[in-house]
Design an enzyme around this catalytic site. Structure first.
Site, PDB file in Angstrom:
ATOM      1  N   GLU A  45     -46.938  -8.459 108.904  1.00  0.00           N
ATOM      2  CA  GLU A  45     -45.725  -9.070 109.449  1.00  0.00           C
ATOM      3  C   GLU A  45     -45.225  -8.251 110.642  1.00  0.00           C
ATOM      4  O   GLU A  45     -45.189  -7.019 110.595  1.00  0.00           O
ATOM      5  CB  GLU A  45     -44.660  -9.115 108.349  1.00  0.00           C
ATOM      6  CG  GLU A  45     -43.383  -9.827 108.707  1.00  0.00           C
ATOM      7  CD  GLU A  45     -42.432  -9.954 107.523  1.00  0.00           C
ATOM      8  OE1 GLU A  45     -41.433 -10.663 107.651  1.00  0.00           O
ATOM      9  OE2 GLU A  45     -42.702  -9.337 106.471  1.00  0.00           O
ATOM     10  N   LYS A 114     -40.853 -17.899 110.173  1.00  0.00           N
ATOM     11  CA  LYS A 114     -40.629 -17.591 108.760  1.00  0.00           C
ATOM     12  C   LYS A 114     -39.496 -18.455 108.223  1.00  0.00           C
ATOM     13  O   LYS A 114     -38.442 -18.592 108.859  1.00  0.00           O
ATOM     14  CB  LYS A 114     -40.293 -16.110 108.594  1.00  0.00           C
ATOM     15  CG  LYS A 114     -40.296 -15.603 107.158  1.00  0.00           C
ATOM     16  CD  LYS A 114     -40.129 -14.092 107.124  1.00  0.00           C
ATOM     17  CE  LYS A 114     -40.164 -13.553 105.703  1.00  0.00           C
ATOM     18  NZ  LYS A 114     -40.016 -12.072 105.667  1.00  0.00           N
ATOM     19  N   CYS A 175     -44.634 -12.858 103.758  1.00  0.00           N
ATOM     20  CA  CYS A 175     -44.004 -11.881 102.874  1.00  0.00           C
ATOM     21  C   CYS A 175     -43.072 -12.488 101.815  1.00  0.00           C
ATOM     22  O   CYS A 175     -43.519 -12.985 100.805  1.00  0.00           O
ATOM     23  CB  CYS A 175     -43.267 -10.840 103.708  1.00  0.00           C
ATOM     24  SG  CYS A 175     -42.914  -9.311 102.797  1.00  0.00           S
ATOM     25  N   SER A 361     -36.850  27.269  95.011  1.00  0.00           N
ATOM     26  CA  SER A 361     -35.944  27.899  94.052  1.00  0.00           C
ATOM     27  C   SER A 361     -36.617  28.412  92.796  1.00  0.00           C
ATOM     28  O   SER A 361     -36.039  29.209  92.069  1.00  0.00           O
ATOM     29  CB  SER A 361     -34.861  26.897  93.646  1.00  0.00           C
ATOM     30  OG  SER A 361     -35.427  25.877  92.838  1.00  0.00           O
TER      31      SER A 361
END
Length: 716
Positions: A45, A114, A175, A361
């Protein structure tokens, strides 16, 4: 009789606004598809611009540059001889559309906008584009002069159409349309479309791939047909990682699947399918035939006077249908090892960075972040040595500031060049965490610094004492809660200051030529971010956070996986250690514990996060759900106390989400305030009305004979 056709789809690592780079990757994918004798090539896309341009989609320049790139593609003779489905934004009648450009031999067949836009979660497509709200309607589009000169066309069809060749019918969806209840492929299949293309910009999220695969399998099993799924891959400039996994399926069977995580910029997936299988599958379902004959949706056909398939009268003994294969899924811990690592590599190579820095850490979160960086180095090394990827090798040499003849001996050699760690201890730090940090850095090859910053902390406290005449002391020594918190925050915020100092100057210390500063990595997990269990502008404030949307329980699984897969037994020590911030003095009777400080476990935070974000629950709705899940192990009153405590701290700390370090998006209950989780940061933390309703239910459990009801009209 067989009716064979070779088809191609692809994963492309596109970058927002990288017009020439995106064009070149498109051209490369077309060359590869043609070399495999494919007759149809489908791309991701918005592949010309990159999917994640966001508000750049509102700029007219972007549409001009898109046409310029598209012109250079279809005018190139190397792109002829194959049907192309390419994604780009288009202005039609002064309206912006997200479109598919379908062409053959340098001629545009039609433009398909789309129909259903993604507009939730991480997506805001309706901010930039308008959906095509005219199903099966086609209009006339006037081509820009730059294109008309190349194609010798003045106008082309624009709308919801399909392509008719001499031997098959092809339709496109994009999509989000696959995820909608009434997907376009349903009506297209009933109108005779046999090949469906789906071009996506679908991001990675832990455990999400199966949803995508199930939809594709269900669509082709129910409707029959061939489905080509193409996807963006990589970090195109934002928090998302697009995970590729291009796919070709026929009648509910997968015949080709691309990789989900990879450093390859261009990956083309091809398969040869037999269209007679589609026709046989459909003809065997009587109800489908009835629905097809009754369907009122008829698509306009754009005719192509060519055959795409190899007919039976042109039998080729070397050509055969691609066999079915099983879908490849990664475990969540594998996804963590690969997704954030590939995202970090894309970010580093595209920002022309020198490397990464992290305050290590000795706890599991910074350990997981460091291990992801090492995983990145492993993936880079494999791509160079095992796969011979010259692009990755050149990027690696450039980032590591090494010459043209350098090839890394192992992943540790890469890590030693680009990864820097520092243990910033105080008198509150333990020897165990200091040793773990040092051993981990040595194992992965990172450049490590071990320092004690007590003198800096003492100087800040002394400065405050001189200015005010008051000296704060820890609660364990008789101080108040506010003094205790302030003394912890001094240490936390100084670590951010020191992190950026060391990130800027360590390359200089190491005499790395032509280097800039390092990118600082944060290491707050999604549960701590959700609870607000972090100091604002402490070392959680960084340039990037690879684990900011990953749950603690998943990080533990990842560390267990990496200990074995990466041959790093030191990681087991991190798993066995009690999570602690080490910001308060340690005595024989007291050791600071994260879960005790938070008043809830990490597992509970995961549950709270899921119901708050995914199930859209407020305090009352969450209580009702957990009441059934957690009783009788907990009493109704205990469940109520936990829910109220969570929402209180979530609300009072909501302001911290506004400045969260950009994180790799991996979890669907991420509290990222920037775009994913849009909630106000000033909320009444008591949620008084919901609390009253919860209290009433608790009272009904504890006093079943009570007839008192909560007056919904009363506000006290």
């Amino acid at each position: 009789m067989s009716h064979l056709i070779t088809l191609a789809t692809c994963n492309l690592n596109q970058w927002a606004l990288d017009f020439e780079g995106n064009r070149d990757r498109i051209l490369e994918s077309i060359r590869i598809a043609k070399s495999e004798n494919a007759r149809l090539r489908v791309g991701p896309e918005l592949e010309i611009t990159g999917y994640g341009c966001l508000d750049h989609f509102l700029e007219d320049d972007l549409y001009l540059h898109s046409w310029e790139m598209y012109a250079s593609i279809i005018s190139n003779p190397e792109t002829h001889g194959i049907l192309l489905d390419i994604g780009m934004p288009v202005l039609h009648k002064n309206v912006r559309y997200n479109c598919r450009m379908l062409s053959l031999d340098g001629e545009i067949l039609f433009i398909r906008p789309k129909i259903w836009l993604a507009n939730d979660g991480n997506y805001r497509e309706m901010r930039f584009f308008t959906p095509w709200m005219k199903p099966s309607v086609v209009e006339t589009f006037v081509l820009p002069p730059i294109i008309a000169k190349i194609t010798h066309q003045r106008t082309v069809p624009f709308g919801d159409a399909v392509i008719n060749t001499l031997d098959t019918c092809i339709g496109a969806e994009t999509c989000e349309e696959l995820f909608t209840p009434q997907s376009p492929h349903i009506a297209m299949s009933l109108d005779g479309v046999e090949i469906f293309t789906n071009s996506s910009g679908s991001h990675h999220e832990l455990r999400k791939l199966n949803t995508r695969m199930e939809l594709i399998m269900g669509a082709t099993r129910r409707c029959g047909g061939v489905y080509l799924y193409a996807n963006q891959r990589g970090c195109d400039g934002d928090r998302l990682y697009y995970d590729g996994c291009a796919l070709i399926a026929i009648n509910g069977k997968v015949v080709a699947q691309g990789s989900q995580f990879s450093l390859k910029d261009v990956e083309v997936v091809t398969a040869t399918v037999d269209l007679e299988e589609v026709r046989s599958h459909r003809a065997a379902i009587m109800s489908r035939g009835l629905q097809s004959s009754l369907s009122t949706v008829k698509f306009e056909r754009v005719t192509v006077e060519k055959e795409l398939a190899v007919m039976s009268d042109r039998f080729d003994p070397k050509l055969a249908p691609t066999p079915e294969r099983s879908i490849r899924y990664h475990l969540p811990e594998e996804e963590i090892a690969m997704g954030p690592a590939c995202w970090l590599w894309d970010y580093l190579r595209r920002c022309n960075g020198t490397g990464y820095f992290i305050p290590l850490s000795g706890g599991i979160d910074s350990c997981a972040t460091a291990t992801i960086v090492f995983s990145m180095c492993r993936i880079v090394y494999k791509e160079i040595v095992d796969d011979g990827n010259d692009i990755v090798l050149q990027d690696c040499r450039r980032i590591c500031r090494m010459g043209d003849s350098w090839i890394p001996e192992n992943p540790e050699a890469i890590c030693s060049k680009i990864f820097h760690t520092c243990y910033m201890g105080t008198s509150n730090s333990s020897k165990e965490t200091r040793d773990r940090a040092k051993q981990l850095a040595e194992r992965i090859g990172a450049y490590h610094v071990d320092l004690n910053m007590d003198t800096v902390v003492t100087s800040i406290v002394s400065l405050f004492e001189v200015a005010t005449g008051k000296k704060p002391i820890f609660k364990i020594f008789g101080g108040s809660q506010i003094e205790n918190l302030a003394l912890q925050n001094i240490q936390a915020r100084l670590r951010m200051l020191l992190s950026y100092l060391f990130a800027q100057l360590l390359p200089w210390v190491r005499s790395i030529k032509n280097s800039g500063g390092l990118l600082v990595l944060g290491s707050s997990n999604v549960d701590e971010c959700l609870r607000g269990y972090l100091t604002k502008y402490d070392c959680s404030s960084a340039d990037l956070n690879p684990i900011g949307a990953i749950a603690k329980k998943d990080l533990k699984k990842f560390i267990g996986y990496a200990a074995k897969e990466f041959d790093m037994p030191i990681l087991i020590d991190f798993l066995d250690a009690t999570p602690t911030a080490e910001l308060e003095p340690i005595t024989k009777d007291y050791v600071q514990s994260d879960e005790v400080d938070m008043g809830m476990t990490y597992d509970e935070l995961g549950v709270f996060g899921y119901y708050r974000k995914v199930e859209k629950c407020g305090p009352y709705g969450m209580y009702l759900k957990l009441l059934h899940e957690w009783t009788p192990k907990l009493t109704p009153r205990q469940v109520a106390e936990k829910v109220k405590r969570f929402f209180f701290f979530y609300a009072v700390n909501r302001h911290k989400q506004t400045i969260l370090t950009p994180s790799y998006h991996a979890e669907n209950y991420s509290p990222d305030d920037n775009r994913f989780d849009l909630r106000p940061f000033l909320i009444n933390p008591r949620f008084p009305w919901a609390s009253k309703k919860i209290d009433k239910i608790v009272e009904q459990y504890e006093n079943p004979d009570s007839t008192k009801e909560l007056d919904v009209m009363t506000v006290e």
